[in-house]
Design an enzyme around this catalytic site. Structure first.
Site, mmCIF file in Angstrom:
data_model
loop_
_atom_site.group_PDB
_atom_site.id
_atom_site.type_symbol
_atom_site.label_atom_id
_atom_site.label_comp_id
_atom_site.label_asym_id
_atom_site.label_seq_id
_atom_site.Cartn_x
_atom_site.Cartn_y
_atom_site.Cartn_z
ATOM 1 N N LYS A 111 46.189 89.037 87.247
ATOM 2 C CA LYS A 111 45.391 88.474 88.341
ATOM 3 C C LYS A 111 45.977 87.132 88.790
ATOM 4 O O LYS A 111 46.014 86.823 89.980
ATOM 5 C CB LYS A 111 43.931 88.320 87.905
ATOM 6 C CG LYS A 111 43.238 89.660 87.675
ATOM 7 C CD LYS A 111 43.202 90.496 88.942
ATOM 8 C CE LYS A 111 42.439 91.783 88.781
ATOM 9 N NZ LYS A 111 42.368 92.552 90.029
ATOM 10 N N ASN B 252 42.412 96.500 95.976
ATOM 11 C CA ASN B 252 41.248 96.334 95.095
ATOM 12 C C ASN B 252 41.382 97.103 93.782
ATOM 13 O O ASN B 252 40.755 96.737 92.785
ATOM 14 C CB ASN B 252 40.003 96.804 95.880
ATOM 15 C CG ASN B 252 38.796 97.000 94.996
ATOM 16 O OD1 ASN B 252 38.132 96.044 94.602
ATOM 17 N ND2 ASN B 252 38.507 98.257 94.648
ATOM 18 N N GLY C 201 30.595 97.809 89.063
ATOM 19 C CA GLY C 201 31.991 98.171 88.839
ATOM 20 C C GLY C 201 32.352 98.171 87.367
ATOM 21 O O GLY C 201 31.566 98.622 86.516
ATOM 22 N N SER D 142 40.601 87.624 90.311
ATOM 23 C CA SER D 142 39.457 87.440 89.409
ATOM 24 C C SER D 142 39.435 85.985 88.968
ATOM 25 O O SER D 142 40.495 85.336 88.915
ATOM 26 C CB SER D 142 39.616 88.325 88.167
ATOM 27 O OG SER D 142 38.667 87.972 87.176
ATOM 28 N N TYR E 295 45.128 91.466 81.593
ATOM 29 C CA TYR E 295 44.379 91.472 82.856
ATOM 30 C C TYR E 295 44.499 90.109 83.566
ATOM 31 O O TYR E 295 44.864 90.033 84.746
ATOM 32 C CB TYR E 295 42.924 91.802 82.547
ATOM 33 C CG TYR E 295 41.987 91.809 83.722
ATOM 34 C CD1 TYR E 295 41.964 92.881 84.591
ATOM 35 C CD2 TYR E 295 41.109 90.751 83.942
ATOM 36 C CE1 TYR E 295 41.082 92.902 85.681
ATOM 37 C CE2 TYR E 295 40.227 90.758 85.017
ATOM 38 C CZ TYR E 295 40.219 91.834 85.879
ATOM 39 O OH TYR E 295 39.346 91.849 86.933
ATOM 40 N N ASP F 94 41.994 106.402 96.287
ATOM 41 C CA ASP F 94 41.698 106.345 94.852
ATOM 42 C C ASP F 94 42.393 107.510 94.136
ATOM 43 O O ASP F 94 42.774 108.506 94.771
ATOM 44 C CB ASP F 94 40.185 106.436 94.605
ATOM 45 C CG ASP F 94 39.742 105.694 93.352
ATOM 46 O OD1 ASP F 94 39.097 104.633 93.468
ATOM 47 O OD2 ASP F 94 40.063 106.176 92.235
ATOM 48 N N VAL G 213 48.119 103.791 93.430
ATOM 49 C CA VAL G 213 48.793 102.591 93.942
ATOM 50 C C VAL G 213 50.139 102.365 93.257
ATOM 51 O O VAL G 213 50.950 101.570 93.716
ATOM 52 C CB VAL G 213 47.917 101.328 93.789
ATOM 53 C CG1 VAL G 213 46.665 101.428 94.642
ATOM 54 C CG2 VAL G 213 47.563 101.050 92.330
HETATM 55 N N1 LIG Z 1 33.374 94.088 88.491
HETATM 56 C C1 LIG Z 1 33.695 92.852 88.181
HETATM 57 O O1 LIG Z 1 32.960 92.162 87.484
HETATM 58 C C2 LIG Z 1 34.993 92.260 88.670
HETATM 59 C C3 LIG Z 1 35.170 90.884 88.518
HETATM 60 C C4 LIG Z 1 36.357 90.323 88.953
HETATM 61 C C5 LIG Z 1 37.317 91.109 89.558
HETATM 62 N N2 LIG Z 1 37.128 92.464 89.678
HETATM 63 C C6 LIG Z 1 38.183 93.230 90.324
HETATM 64 O O2 LIG Z 1 37.618 94.024 91.340
HETATM 65 C C7 LIG Z 1 38.416 95.179 91.534
HETATM 66 C C8 LIG Z 1 37.537 96.420 91.537
HETATM 67 O O3 LIG Z 1 36.976 96.560 90.249
HETATM 68 P P1 LIG Z 1 35.582 97.283 89.964
HETATM 69 O O4 LIG Z 1 34.788 96.351 89.166
HETATM 70 O O5 LIG Z 1 35.028 97.833 91.211
HETATM 71 O O6 LIG Z 1 36.102 98.432 88.976
HETATM 72 P P2 LIG Z 1 35.910 100.004 88.993
HETATM 73 O O7 LIG Z 1 36.488 100.469 87.706
HETATM 74 O O8 LIG Z 1 34.508 100.366 89.335
HETATM 75 O O9 LIG Z 1 36.821 100.474 90.212
HETATM 76 C C9 LIG Z 1 38.205 100.507 90.149
HETATM 77 C C10 LIG Z 1 38.687 101.717 90.942
HETATM 78 O O10 LIG Z 1 40.118 101.714 90.941
HETATM 79 C C11 LIG Z 1 40.544 103.069 90.811
HETATM 80 N N3 LIG Z 1 41.914 103.088 90.301
HETATM 81 C C12 LIG Z 1 42.335 102.842 89.039
HETATM 82 N N4 LIG Z 1 43.672 103.025 88.952
HETATM 83 C C13 LIG Z 1 44.093 103.382 90.194
HETATM 84 C C14 LIG Z 1 45.357 103.704 90.751
HETATM 85 N N5 LIG Z 1 46.464 103.706 89.992
HETATM 86 N N6 LIG Z 1 45.446 104.013 92.063
HETATM 87 C C15 LIG Z 1 44.316 104.042 92.844
HETATM 88 N N7 LIG Z 1 43.090 103.761 92.366
HETATM 89 C C16 LIG Z 1 42.974 103.430 91.056
HETATM 90 C C17 LIG Z 1 39.540 103.688 89.863
HETATM 91 O O11 LIG Z 1 39.554 105.109 89.929
HETATM 92 C C18 LIG Z 1 38.240 103.069 90.346
HETATM 93 O O12 LIG Z 1 37.624 103.858 91.348
HETATM 94 C C19 LIG Z 1 39.468 95.184 90.415
HETATM 95 O O13 LIG Z 1 40.689 94.692 90.915
HETATM 96 C C20 LIG Z 1 38.876 94.218 89.413
HETATM 97 O O14 LIG Z 1 39.867 93.614 88.635
HETATM 98 C C21 LIG Z 1 35.976 93.047 89.262
#
Ligand SMILES: NC(=O)c1ccc[n+]([C@@H]2O[C@H](COP(=O)([O-])OP(=O)(O)OC[C@H]3O[C@@H](n4cnc5c(N)ncnc54)[C@H](O)[C@@H]3O)[C@@H](O)[C@H]2O)c1
Length: 257
Positions: free
Chosen positions: A147, A78, A179, A130, A143, A32, A55
């Site tokens: 995806k 992720n 999240g 997503s 976004y 992260d 990333v």
């Molecule tokens: N939470 C939801 O409802 C949901 C629904 C569909 C998809 N998603 C997908 O799930 C995944 C995780 O999302 P989440 O909800 O846990 O969000 P979140 O914001 O809690 O976590 C995302 C993490 O990614 C890290 N991050 C951001 N940019 C980065 C980079 N350049 N390099 C490394 N790390 C980086 C952030 O610091 C954070 O810890 C994402 O891809 C999101 O699109 C989430």
């Protein structure tokens, strides 16, 4: 001992995936950019290692894998960000940052780890997409586009890397209680409205996603590649159910018999 690296693992879904992997006996790399959150998360997960890297940087990702000390059996893309705005109001800067982290980040990490996995002759990559990559959403054009592109990239990687011993799949979460969606579901009105739309009658838990990621990554899914697993309580297939029909319309078309 099997090993797994999850990007964006310091919070939300990534943290739940790391925790579940640890419970399954994996050695876990949690990668992260958020150093404080990363340290806090690693301190709570057994047999986990903090990997500070973005990333978006090939150099940092290569260095993180070197620091982990082994090529992981499973890599989970992720890390993701969202910037909400109607397309006509979305800045090019915001568009670029979403594309850079979500899509380019997945490309950078996957290609780097795939080369190392190919040298070993085995590996599994899981890309978090997503339901917003399947259907357009409110003010989430950048976004959703990333995806959807990751879903196609998943197919492409599975096509090109199958004969190297790699499986590549994607997982599309639905409405998840945690999240990045936390600010939405902490509003009771929106929580209720959205929950009522889900055929299974509840929001998804972070653990629902973690369990499915571990399945796709594991040997239990050894003949599955290029697939998108939708984990959404049925909501993506229920769009027509949200369009009311007059109760007196119970059949249409001529009955010829
Ligand atoms: N939470 C939801 O409802 C949901 C629904 C569909 C998809 N998603 C997908 O799930 C995944 C995780 O999302 P989440 O909800 O846990 O969000 P979140 O914001 O809690 O976590 C995302 C993490 O990614 C890290 N991050 C951001 N940019 C980065 C980079 N350049 N390099 C490394 N790390 C980086 C952030 O610091 C954070 O810890 C994402 O891809 C999101 O699109 C989430």
């Amino acid at each position: 001992m099997k090993s797994l690296i999850v990007t964006g693992g310091a919070s939300g879904l990534g943290r739940a995936i790391a925790k579940r992997a640890s419970q399954e006996g994996f050695r876990v790399g949690i990668l992260d950019v958020n150093v404080d959150a990363l340290e806090e998360t690693v301190s709570t997960i057994t047999n986990s290692v903090a990997l500070v890297a973005s990333v978006t940087s090939a150099e940092e990702i290569s260095a993180a894998i070197a620091a982990f000390g082994q090529t992981p059996d499973v890599w989970v893309n992720n890390a993701g960000i969202v910037r909400f705005a109607p397309l006509l109001a979305l800045s090019i800067e915001d568009w670029r940052s979403v594309v850079e982290v979500n899509l380019t980040g997945t490309f950078i990490c996957s290609t780097i780890v795939a080369k190392a996995m190919a040298d070993r002759g085995s590996g599994s990559i899981v890309n978090i997409t997503s339901i917003n990559g399947i259907s357009a959403g409110t003010n989430s054009g950048a976004y959703g586009a990333t995806k959807s592109a990751i879903s196609l990239l998943t197919q492409q990687m599975s096509l090109e890397w199958g004969n190297l011993g790699l499986r590549v799949n994607s997982l599309a979460p639905g409405l998840i209680d945690g999240g990045m969606s936390e600010p939405i579901y902490s509003e009771p009105e929106f929580r209720k409205l959205r929950t009522e739309k889900v055929p299974l009658g509840r929001l998804g838990a972070e653990e629902d996603i973690a369990e499915a990621v571990l399945f796709l990554g594991s040997d239990k899914a050894s003949y599955i590649t290029g697939h998108e697993l939708v984990v959404d309580g049925g909501i993506i297939n229920s769009i027509i159910a949200n369009l009311p029909r007059p109760s007196n319309v119970d059949s249409v078309g001529l009955d010829e018999n």
